[in-house]
Design a protein around this motif. Structure first.
Motif, mmCIF file in Angstrom:
data_model
loop_
_atom_site.group_PDB
_atom_site.id
_atom_site.type_symbol
_atom_site.label_atom_id
_atom_site.label_comp_id
_atom_site.label_asym_id
_atom_site.label_seq_id
_atom_site.Cartn_x
_atom_site.Cartn_y
_atom_site.Cartn_z
ATOM 1 N N GLU A 53 34.715 40.839 71.535
ATOM 2 C CA GLU A 53 34.039 40.834 72.834
ATOM 3 C C GLU A 53 34.969 40.404 73.967
ATOM 4 O OE1 GLU A 53 33.322 36.636 71.143
ATOM 5 O OE2 GLU A 53 33.710 38.669 70.399
ATOM 6 N N HIS A 54 36.154 39.881 73.625
ATOM 7 C CA HIS A 54 37.118 39.439 74.636
ATOM 8 C C HIS A 54 38.361 40.328 74.615
ATOM 9 C CE1 HIS A 54 34.719 35.896 75.415
ATOM 10 N NE2 HIS A 54 34.752 35.568 74.141
ATOM 11 N N GLU A 55 39.090 40.299 75.719
ATOM 12 C CA GLU A 55 40.333 41.066 75.829
ATOM 13 C C GLU A 55 41.524 40.117 75.702
ATOM 14 O OE1 GLU A 55 40.510 44.067 79.019
ATOM 15 O OE2 GLU A 55 38.463 43.444 79.491
ATOM 16 N N PHE A 56 42.541 40.598 75.016
ATOM 17 C CA PHE A 56 43.745 39.800 74.810
ATOM 18 C C PHE A 56 44.958 40.581 75.317
ATOM 19 C CE2 PHE A 56 40.624 38.404 71.787
ATOM 20 C CZ PHE A 56 40.778 37.035 71.702
ATOM 21 N N VAL A 57 45.786 39.933 76.127
ATOM 22 C CA VAL A 57 47.019 40.548 76.618
ATOM 23 C C VAL A 57 48.189 39.809 75.976
ATOM 24 C CG1 VAL A 57 48.399 41.157 78.637
ATOM 25 C CG2 VAL A 57 45.888 41.141 78.794
ATOM 26 N N PHE A 58 48.959 40.534 75.158
ATOM 27 C CA PHE A 58 50.105 39.945 74.456
ATOM 28 C C PHE A 58 51.356 40.126 75.305
ATOM 29 C CE2 PHE A 58 48.611 40.428 69.726
ATOM 30 C CZ PHE A 58 47.496 39.661 70.016
ATOM 31 N N PHE A 59 52.051 39.038 75.587
ATOM 32 C CA PHE A 59 53.281 39.097 76.375
ATOM 33 C C PHE A 59 54.488 38.962 75.453
ATOM 34 C CE2 PHE A 59 50.191 37.366 79.523
ATOM 35 C CZ PHE A 59 50.168 38.489 80.348
ATOM 36 N N PHE A 60 55.229 40.061 75.301
ATOM 37 C CA PHE A 60 56.460 40.109 74.517
ATOM 38 C C PHE A 60 57.662 40.019 75.454
ATOM 39 C CE2 PHE A 60 53.294 42.368 71.997
ATOM 40 C CZ PHE A 60 53.517 41.917 70.709
ATOM 41 N N ASP A 61 58.806 39.609 74.916
ATOM 42 C CA ASP A 61 60.019 39.578 75.745
ATOM 43 C C ASP A 61 61.027 40.647 75.329
ATOM 44 O OD1 ASP A 61 60.985 38.528 73.380
ATOM 45 O OD2 ASP A 61 62.103 36.885 74.325
ATOM 46 N N ARG A 62 60.590 41.608 74.506
ATOM 47 C CA ARG A 62 61.441 42.705 74.051
ATOM 48 C C ARG A 62 60.531 43.773 73.433
ATOM 49 N NH1 ARG A 62 65.349 39.564 70.694
ATOM 50 N NH2 ARG A 62 64.822 38.053 72.289
ATOM 51 N N PRO A 63 61.052 44.964 73.138
ATOM 52 C CA PRO A 63 60.206 45.979 72.493
ATOM 53 C C PRO A 63 59.546 45.414 71.241
ATOM 54 C CG PRO A 63 62.262 46.953 73.202
ATOM 55 C CD PRO A 63 62.407 45.469 73.429
ATOM 56 N N PHE A 64 58.296 45.782 71.017
ATOM 57 C CA PHE A 64 57.496 45.177 69.957
ATOM 58 C C PHE A 64 57.152 46.201 68.875
ATOM 59 C CE2 PHE A 64 54.813 46.799 73.302
ATOM 60 C CZ PHE A 64 53.864 47.546 72.607
ATOM 61 N N ASP A 65 56.796 45.685 67.721
ATOM 62 C CA ASP A 65 56.341 46.517 66.612
ATOM 63 C C ASP A 65 54.837 46.721 66.756
ATOM 64 O OD1 ASP A 65 55.483 47.458 64.040
ATOM 65 O OD2 ASP A 65 57.316 46.636 63.160
ATOM 66 N N GLU A 66 54.387 47.961 66.640
ATOM 67 C CA GLU A 66 52.969 48.287 66.809
ATOM 68 C C GLU A 66 52.077 47.530 65.821
ATOM 69 O OE1 GLU A 66 51.310 50.000 68.970
ATOM 70 O OE2 GLU A 66 52.982 50.789 70.149
ATOM 71 N N LYS A 67 52.640 47.083 64.700
ATOM 72 C CA LYS A 67 51.811 46.357 63.720
ATOM 73 C C LYS A 67 51.295 45.035 64.278
ATOM 74 C CE LYS A 67 55.589 43.937 61.283
ATOM 75 N NZ LYS A 67 56.379 43.894 60.038
ATOM 76 N N PHE A 68 51.919 44.562 65.374
ATOM 77 C CA PHE A 68 51.472 43.320 65.983
ATOM 78 C C PHE A 68 50.365 43.529 67.024
ATOM 79 C CE2 PHE A 68 56.001 41.997 64.936
ATOM 80 C CZ PHE A 68 55.620 41.313 63.796
ATOM 81 N N VAL A 69 50.002 44.775 67.270
ATOM 82 C CA VAL A 69 48.840 45.048 68.120
ATOM 83 C C VAL A 69 47.640 45.090 67.178
ATOM 84 C CG1 VAL A 69 47.809 46.630 69.792
ATOM 85 C CG2 VAL A 69 50.301 46.327 69.722
ATOM 86 N N PHE A 70 47.014 43.967 66.984
ATOM 87 C CA PHE A 70 46.113 43.758 65.864
ATOM 88 C C PHE A 70 44.777 44.494 65.964
ATOM 89 C CE2 PHE A 70 48.519 39.587 65.999
ATOM 90 C CZ PHE A 70 49.374 39.921 64.969
ATOM 91 N N ALA A 71 44.368 44.850 67.176
ATOM 92 C CA ALA A 71 43.052 45.477 67.333
ATOM 93 C C ALA A 71 42.983 46.198 68.675
ATOM 94 C CB ALA A 71 41.956 44.411 67.235
ATOM 95 N N LYS A 72 41.869 46.897 68.909
ATOM 96 C CA LYS A 72 41.705 47.689 70.131
ATOM 97 C C LYS A 72 41.558 46.820 71.371
ATOM 98 C CE LYS A 72 39.599 51.670 67.816
ATOM 99 N NZ LYS A 72 38.376 52.515 67.699
ATOM 100 N N ASN A 73 41.213 45.563 71.184
ATOM 101 C CA ASN A 73 41.040 44.669 72.331
ATOM 102 C C ASN A 73 42.334 43.968 72.736
ATOM 103 O OD1 ASN A 73 40.845 43.257 69.870
ATOM 104 N ND2 ASN A 73 39.636 41.594 70.764
ATOM 105 N N VAL A 74 43.483 44.496 72.255
ATOM 106 C CA VAL A 74 44.794 43.932 72.585
ATOM 107 C C VAL A 74 45.565 44.898 73.488
ATOM 108 C CG1 VAL A 74 47.059 43.260 71.680
ATOM 109 C CG2 VAL A 74 44.972 42.580 70.466
ATOM 110 N N THR A 75 46.111 44.367 74.575
ATOM 111 C CA THR A 75 47.018 45.115 75.440
ATOM 112 C C THR A 75 48.399 44.485 75.352
ATOM 113 O OG1 THR A 75 45.241 45.653 76.990
ATOM 114 C CG2 THR A 75 47.510 45.861 77.799
ATOM 115 N N PRO A 76 49.394 45.198 74.827
ATOM 116 C CA PRO A 76 50.748 44.627 74.756
ATOM 117 C C PRO A 76 51.516 44.869 76.050
ATOM 118 C CG PRO A 76 50.678 46.730 73.600
ATOM 119 C CD PRO A 76 49.288 46.504 74.139
ATOM 120 N N VAL A 77 52.244 43.855 76.501
ATOM 121 C CA VAL A 77 53.032 43.952 77.729
ATOM 122 C C VAL A 77 54.415 43.366 77.445
ATOM 123 C CG1 VAL A 77 53.254 43.171 80.119
ATOM 124 C CG2 VAL A 77 51.001 43.761 79.210
#
Length: 374
Positions: free
Chosen positions: A35-59
């Motif tokens: 029910e909540h949105e999560f924005v993941f802040f990476f400091d380099r290109p990331f592996d898609e396996k770390f985008v754990f669900a549809k409610n995650v936005t990687p940046v």
């Protein structure tokens, strides 16, 4: 809610302490709260396996933050702007680094203050950063999570933080650590240690992990006991810092196995097939290898300082980590006492039930939810 998370240690090539902590806690929170949105802040290109669900936005935010100057840039400028741009309601940082200039509520996990007590173990540049900024992070945080009662009291005494601002949530360990059948143990030992039983140490080869004294103690043990070897799993934490490994004889080198960094699945095997864990850091905030060993039903020889007795309870023989003779005598005692081996193995399995990443994640979420309610 829109929750921003510092995920800079989720690295597919090399997951270590902060990375595994982030993975285990954040994955559970994200999956438990669609029910909540999560924005993941990476400091380099990331592996898609770390985008754990549809409610995650990687940046991905510039620059890669692996140096004190770049820490300041990333947290004080890149993160500050990103929290505003993405309309973040709360920022959660599993490694304790926060953005001092942002008005957004922030929760930091401060695992330990080893740099305050043993500055000699850390290179000058990171040390200056840690000692300057972590008192500020502790005061800036809306709330602090830490991993042991020992670390909570250390924060209270070292930084003058109110105990009510700090919540303790013990670490867990991967559920893939389990007791192995005798046939599997023998198979792994044939592959990894020429069929011989071995004490195991797991952790970065950093001065506070006390690997040098462990090797000295093993040398004394090995002079009397010809049957059990020593395996060291881990790599040097600081590239420009000597690992404090003592010179040993060629004969002793044959009985000390260095595995380097290994995958989780490999570590499951190495830990599960060990004779016992030998873990004698002189400073530790928690000590996840203790829980991994307990999940495998291993006897434990542990240091008696900081948080280690809090974690291992009655599942360990305790030693002064600065006393090499005491450590070697504990190894000899355990090796010669089958009754003690069985007793500690049973207590390990019983105590392992107290530690769970589900609990850590739930406790973390309770803190986040309480802040947002306020």
């Amino acid at each position: 809610m829109r929750i921003g998370i510092n995920t800079r240690f989720l690295l597919s090539s090399k997951m270590e302490g902060f990375g595994w902590y982030t993975y285990e806690v954040v994955k559970r929170m994200v999956e438990a709260h669609p029910e909540h949105e999560f924005v993941f802040f990476f400091d380099r290109p990331f592996d898609e396996k770390f985008v754990f669900a549809k409610n995650v936005t990687p940046v991905v935010l510039f620059p890669p933050a692996r140096h004190p100057v770049l820490f300041v840039w990333w947290f004080e400028y890149s993160i500050k702007r990103a929290l505003k741009k993405h309309q973040i309601d709360l920022f959660y940082s599993p490694d304790g680094y926060l953005s001092l200039k942002s008005p957004v509520p922030q929760v930091g996990v401060i695992h330990d203050l080893n740099f305050e007590h043993h500055p000699e173990d850390i290179p000058a540049s990171p040390l200056r950063y840690l000692r300057k900024y972590f008192p500020k992070f502790a005061k800036k945080a809306t709330h602090i999570l830490t991993v042991s009662e020992y670390s909570k009291q250390d924060l209270v005494q070292s930084y003058g933080i109110s105990p009510s601002k700090i919540t303790v949530a013990w670490n867990g360990a991967s559920e893939s650590f389990v007791p192995l059948e005798a046939a599997e143990i023998q198979k792994i030992r044939r592959e990894k240690s020429a069929g011989r039983p071995y004490f195991i140490f797991v952790g970065a080869i950093h001065p506070r992990k006390n690997v040098g004294r462990l090797i000295e103690a093993f040398g004394k043990f090995a002079a009397i006991n010809p049957d059990i070897d020593l395996m060291i799993v881990g790599e040097s934490l600081w590239a420009n810092n000597p690992s404090s490994i003592p010179d040993v004889s060629e004969e002793l080198k044959k009985r000390i196995l260095f595995s380097g960094h290994v995958s989780l699945s490999e570590l499951n095997k190495l830990m599960g097939a060990a004779f016992a864990l030998t873990y004698i850091p002189y400073f530790e905030g928690f000590g996840i290898p203790l829980v991994e060993a307990m999940r495998c039903g291993l006897p434990i020889i542990s240091g008696n300082l900081t948080c280690l007795p809090e974690v291992a309870g009655e599942a360990a023989i305790y030693v002064d980590p600065f006393n090499v003779d005491e450590v070697s005598k504990a190894m000899l005692y355990l090796a010669s006492n089958e009754q003690k081996q069985a007793e500690l193995a049973q207590k390990s399995l019983e105590r392992a039930a107290l530690f769970s990443w589900n609990y850590t994640a739930e406790k973390t979420w309770d803190v986040i939810e309480e802040i947002m309610k306020r």
